[in-house]
Scaffold this motif. Structure first.
Motif, PDB file in Angstrom:
ATOM      1  N   LEU A  99      37.390  28.298  44.582  1.00  0.00           N
ATOM      2  CA  LEU A  99      38.372  29.366  44.761  1.00  0.00           C
ATOM      3  C   LEU A  99      39.792  28.814  44.690  1.00  0.00           C
ATOM      4  N   PHE A 100      40.048  27.733  45.415  1.00  0.00           N
ATOM      5  CA  PHE A 100      41.385  27.144  45.464  1.00  0.00           C
ATOM      6  C   PHE A 100      41.818  26.666  44.079  1.00  0.00           C
ATOM      7  N   THR A 101      40.910  26.027  43.374  1.00  0.00           N
ATOM      8  CA  THR A 101      41.229  25.511  42.048  1.00  0.00           C
ATOM      9  C   THR A 101      41.490  26.638  41.062  1.00  0.00           C
ATOM     10  N   ALA A 102      40.704  27.709  41.138  1.00  0.00           N
ATOM     11  CA  ALA A 102      40.903  28.851  40.243  1.00  0.00           C
ATOM     12  C   ALA A 102      42.269  29.488  40.473  1.00  0.00           C
ATOM     13  N   ILE A 103      42.640  29.640  41.741  1.00  0.00           N
ATOM     14  CA  ILE A 103      43.946  30.210  42.059  1.00  0.00           C
ATOM     15  C   ILE A 103      45.053  29.272  41.578  1.00  0.00           C
ATOM     16  N   GLY A 104      44.872  27.972  41.813  1.00  0.00           N
ATOM     17  CA  GLY A 104      45.880  27.004  41.379  1.00  0.00           C
ATOM     18  C   GLY A 104      46.054  26.929  39.884  1.00  0.00           C
ATOM     19  N   ALA A 105      44.986  27.206  39.151  1.00  0.00           N
ATOM     20  CA  ALA A 105      45.051  27.104  37.690  1.00  0.00           C
ATOM     21  C   ALA A 105      45.813  28.255  37.052  1.00  0.00           C
ATOM     22  N   PHE A 106      45.902  29.400  37.731  1.00  0.00           N
ATOM     23  CA  PHE A 106      46.455  30.586  37.069  1.00  0.00           C
ATOM     24  C   PHE A 106      47.617  31.264  37.798  1.00  0.00           C
ATOM     25  N   VAL A 107      47.718  31.114  39.091  1.00  0.00           N
ATOM     26  CA  VAL A 107      48.744  31.843  39.839  1.00  0.00           C
ATOM     27  C   VAL A 107      50.045  31.049  39.872  1.00  0.00           C
ATOM     28  N   ARG A 108      51.096  31.681  39.394  1.00  0.00           N
ATOM     29  CA  ARG A 108      52.434  31.090  39.399  1.00  0.00           C
ATOM     30  C   ARG A 108      53.293  31.787  40.448  1.00  0.00           C
ATOM     31  N   PRO A 109      54.443  31.179  40.794  1.00  0.00           N
ATOM     32  CA  PRO A 109      55.332  31.822  41.763  1.00  0.00           C
ATOM     33  C   PRO A 109      55.668  33.261  41.373  1.00  0.00           C
ATOM     34  N   LYS A 110      55.556  34.161  42.358  1.00  0.00           N
ATOM     35  CA  LYS A 110      55.864  35.579  42.255  1.00  0.00           C
ATOM     36  C   LYS A 110      54.788  36.399  41.539  1.00  0.00           C
ATOM     37  N   ASP A 111      53.752  35.749  41.034  1.00  0.00           N
ATOM     38  CA  ASP A 111      52.622  36.518  40.505  1.00  0.00           C
ATOM     39  C   ASP A 111      51.986  37.301  41.647  1.00  0.00           C
ATOM     40  N   GLU A 112      51.540  38.505  41.353  1.00  0.00           N
ATOM     41  CA  GLU A 112      50.882  39.321  42.364  1.00  0.00           C
ATOM     42  C   GLU A 112      49.365  39.165  42.267  1.00  0.00           C
ATOM     43  N   VAL A 113      48.740  39.018  43.419  1.00  0.00           N
ATOM     44  CA  VAL A 113      47.291  38.877  43.487  1.00  0.00           C
ATOM     45  C   VAL A 113      46.769  39.917  44.479  1.00  0.00           C
ATOM     46  N   ILE A 114      45.911  40.806  44.002  1.00  0.00           N
ATOM     47  CA  ILE A 114      45.340  41.838  44.862  1.00  0.00           C
ATOM     48  C   ILE A 114      44.142  41.260  45.599  1.00  0.00           C
ATOM     49  N   VAL A 115      44.182  41.364  46.918  1.00  0.00           N
ATOM     50  CA  VAL A 115      43.116  40.847  47.781  1.00  0.00           C
ATOM     51  C   VAL A 115      42.562  42.006  48.609  1.00  0.00           C
ATOM     52  N   ILE A 116      41.251  42.135  48.627  1.00  0.00           N
ATOM     53  CA  ILE A 116      40.599  43.195  49.397  1.00  0.00           C
ATOM     54  C   ILE A 116      40.384  42.696  50.824  1.00  0.00           C
ATOM     55  N   GLU A 117      40.993  43.409  51.779  1.00  0.00           N
ATOM     56  CA  GLU A 117      40.908  43.000  53.175  1.00  0.00           C
ATOM     57  C   GLU A 117      40.094  43.996  53.993  1.00  0.00           C
ATOM     58  N   PRO A 118      39.342  43.485  55.021  1.00  0.00           N
ATOM     59  CA  PRO A 118      39.352  42.125  55.540  1.00  0.00           C
ATOM     60  C   PRO A 118      38.824  41.129  54.508  1.00  0.00           C
ATOM     61  N   ALA A 119      39.381  39.926  54.529  1.00  0.00           N
ATOM     62  CA  ALA A 119      39.074  38.941  53.496  1.00  0.00           C
ATOM     63  C   ALA A 119      38.800  37.580  54.105  1.00  0.00           C
ATOM     64  N   TYR A 120      37.940  36.837  53.447  1.00  0.00           N
ATOM     65  CA  TYR A 120      37.682  35.445  53.823  1.00  0.00           C
ATOM     66  C   TYR A 120      39.011  34.717  53.952  1.00  0.00           C
ATOM     67  N   ASP A 121      39.120  33.864  54.956  1.00  0.00           N
ATOM     68  CA  ASP A 121      40.439  33.380  55.370  1.00  0.00           C
ATOM     69  C   ASP A 121      41.114  32.414  54.419  1.00  0.00           C
ATOM     70  N   SER A 122      40.431  31.904  53.407  1.00  0.00           N
ATOM     71  CA  SER A 122      41.084  30.949  52.505  1.00  0.00           C
ATOM     72  C   SER A 122      41.885  31.614  51.391  1.00  0.00           C
ATOM     73  N   TYR A 123      41.604  32.888  51.086  1.00  0.00           N
ATOM     74  CA  TYR A 123      42.247  33.515  49.933  1.00  0.00           C
ATOM     75  C   TYR A 123      43.766  33.535  50.055  1.00  0.00           C
ATOM     76  N   VAL A 124      44.256  34.110  51.135  1.00  0.00           N
ATOM     77  CA  VAL A 124      45.702  34.326  51.273  1.00  0.00           C
ATOM     78  C   VAL A 124      46.489  33.016  51.286  1.00  0.00           C
ATOM     79  N   PRO A 125      46.130  32.023  52.129  1.00  0.00           N
ATOM     80  CA  PRO A 125      46.892  30.773  52.097  1.00  0.00           C
ATOM     81  C   PRO A 125      46.807  30.046  50.760  1.00  0.00           C
ATOM     82  N   SER A 126      45.678  30.157  50.073  1.00  0.00           N
ATOM     83  CA  SER A 126      45.564  29.525  48.752  1.00  0.00           C
ATOM     84  C   SER A 126      46.547  30.156  47.768  1.00  0.00           C
ATOM     85  N   ILE A 127      46.621  31.467  47.779  1.00  0.00           N
ATOM     86  CA  ILE A 127      47.558  32.175  46.894  1.00  0.00           C
ATOM     87  C   ILE A 127      48.994  31.801  47.231  1.00  0.00           C
TER      88      ILE A 127
END
Length: 390
Positions: A99-127
């Motif tokens: 998950l962390f690597t996938a986010i790191g490979a594609f998400v740039r500063p200010k990109d928006e990422v839609i997360v469905i909450e409640p969510a596993y706790d690693s998503y938000v800090p990784s983004i």
């Protein structure tokens, strides 16, 4: 030197906190999501054999080819998606690293990422690590169902990624084929990447079918699917997983992966390649965990904690509104210190900086806890005996 911190408000995870509290008070730990029973003895023997045979040096960066070939066969058989083991599968250090690597490979500063909450706790800090902006879509209890028309309103020209999770942690809900069809429709013709967390793919109940993005060609073409050997084979401490994605996405994924961990435990990869040859090692899991869910619910039937439907994972939510007016974090602490059973408060799975976007029935949301039933029947019975006395 707090001014140097990228995350000055981030502390120890709730899972670590509750497990430590459980240890301190000798409570039965149904908080953190891991089995209290061992993985297959034959799987352990396979690891030992490969270690003794010298499989102790670096594996290829993307993973052992034989393991990727077995996984490609599994993906094609289960999800009717032909998969190239050379270019479309990478072995990872658990699902979290995928998950962390996938986010790191594609998400740039200010990109928006839609997360469905409640969510596993690693998503938000990784983004947020990579400068992305989290856009939460908030599910409401007790159904925790997505309104796709409302979901679509969150998509903007800045939307880079959508993160989904099925079966879903912490709610135990699943997305069905109709949900995935909606997702395919609202993202059709876009460049939005779907990051699909499917680590509980085999922990799904009542005869339901796992709705993987891999079943939908138009979604699979721009999705990264994350899976876990640890969740599947009761070996969470081995930290083993894999990611499936089309070559164009996997090429970028591996650019980050190679400088993140490079490669993954060699003897375990050999062992899993052998173990996966027998599909009964994973196809029997739905009935195995459903039996545990049903056993626990039966033992809890006289409790004032009211269960919400668990369709998958090894988590069961309970509404405690008939028991206490305490907020869920305080109630979980009370359960651990006074009752002797550790639980997780569901409120921690919502973004702390998005409180205004939580469900309107916040009091309802805050009166729900998560218990893990990936335990022996003896442990579940002992925990239930304490909980029904509340």
């Amino acid at each position: 030197m707090t001014h140097l911190s990228k995350f000055p408000n981030v502390g120890t995870t709730i899972f670590t906190v509750m497990s430590a509290l459980a240890e301190q008070h000798k409570a039965i730990n149904l908080s953190q999501g891991f089995p209290n029973f061992d993985c297959s003895e034959s799987l352990q023997e396979l690891v030992h054999t490969h270690m003794k045979n010298g499989a102790n040096q670096y594996a290829p960066m993307a993973g052992l080819m034989r393991l990727r070939e077995v996984l490609a066969q599994k993906v094609e058989k289960m999800y009717v998606r032909p998969t190239n083991p050379d270019t479309e599968i990478t072995i990872t250090v658990g699902g979290a690293q995928g998950l962390f690597t996938a986010i790191g490979a594609f998400v740039r500063p200010k990109d928006e990422v839609i997360v469905i909450e409640p969510a596993y706790d690693s998503y938000v800090p990784s983004i947020e690590t990579f400068g992305g902006k989290v856009v939460p879509y908030v599910l409401s209890p007790p159904q925790y169902k997505i309104d796709w028309a409302a979901f679509e309103q969150l998509i903007t020209p800045k939307t880079k990624m959508i993160v989904i999770n099925t079966p879903h942690n912490p709610t135990g809900k699943i997305l069905n084929m109709e949900d995935l069809a909606h997702l395919a429709k609202i993202t059709e013709g876009s460049n939005i990447i779907v990051l699909s967390d499917e680590v509980y793919e085999h922990l799904i109940f009542d005869g339901a079918q796992h709705a993987s993005v891999l079943r939908f060609p138009e979604l699979a073409a721009r999705s990264l699917s994350v899976f876990s050997f640890g969740k599947t084979f009761h070996a969470t401490g081995w930290r083993m997983g894999y990611v499936v994605a089309p070559e164009v996405l996997m090429r970028e994924f591996r650019k980050v992966h190679q400088f993140n961990v490079f490669s993954v435990n060699t003897p375990m990869q050999h062992a899993f390649a052998d173990f996966l040859e027998d599909e009964n090692n994973y196809l029997t899991l739905p009935s195995f965990y459903q039996a545990k869910r049903d056993f626990f619910l039966d033992k809890m039937k006289n409790s004032r904690l009211h269960p919400l439907e668990s369709e998958g994972t090894y988590f069961q939510l309970f509404d405690y509104s008939d028991v206490s007016d305490m907020k869920d974090t305080d109630f979980c602490r009370f359960l651990t210190t006074e009752i002797g059973v550790a639980a997780i408060p569901v409120s921690v799975f919502y973004s702390k900086n998005n409180k205004t976007k939580r469900p309107s029935k916040l009091s309802e949301t805050s009166k729900i806890i998560r218990l893990c039933f990936a335990k022996t029947e003896e442990t579940l019975a002992a925990a239930a005996l304490k909980l029904v006395r509340i």
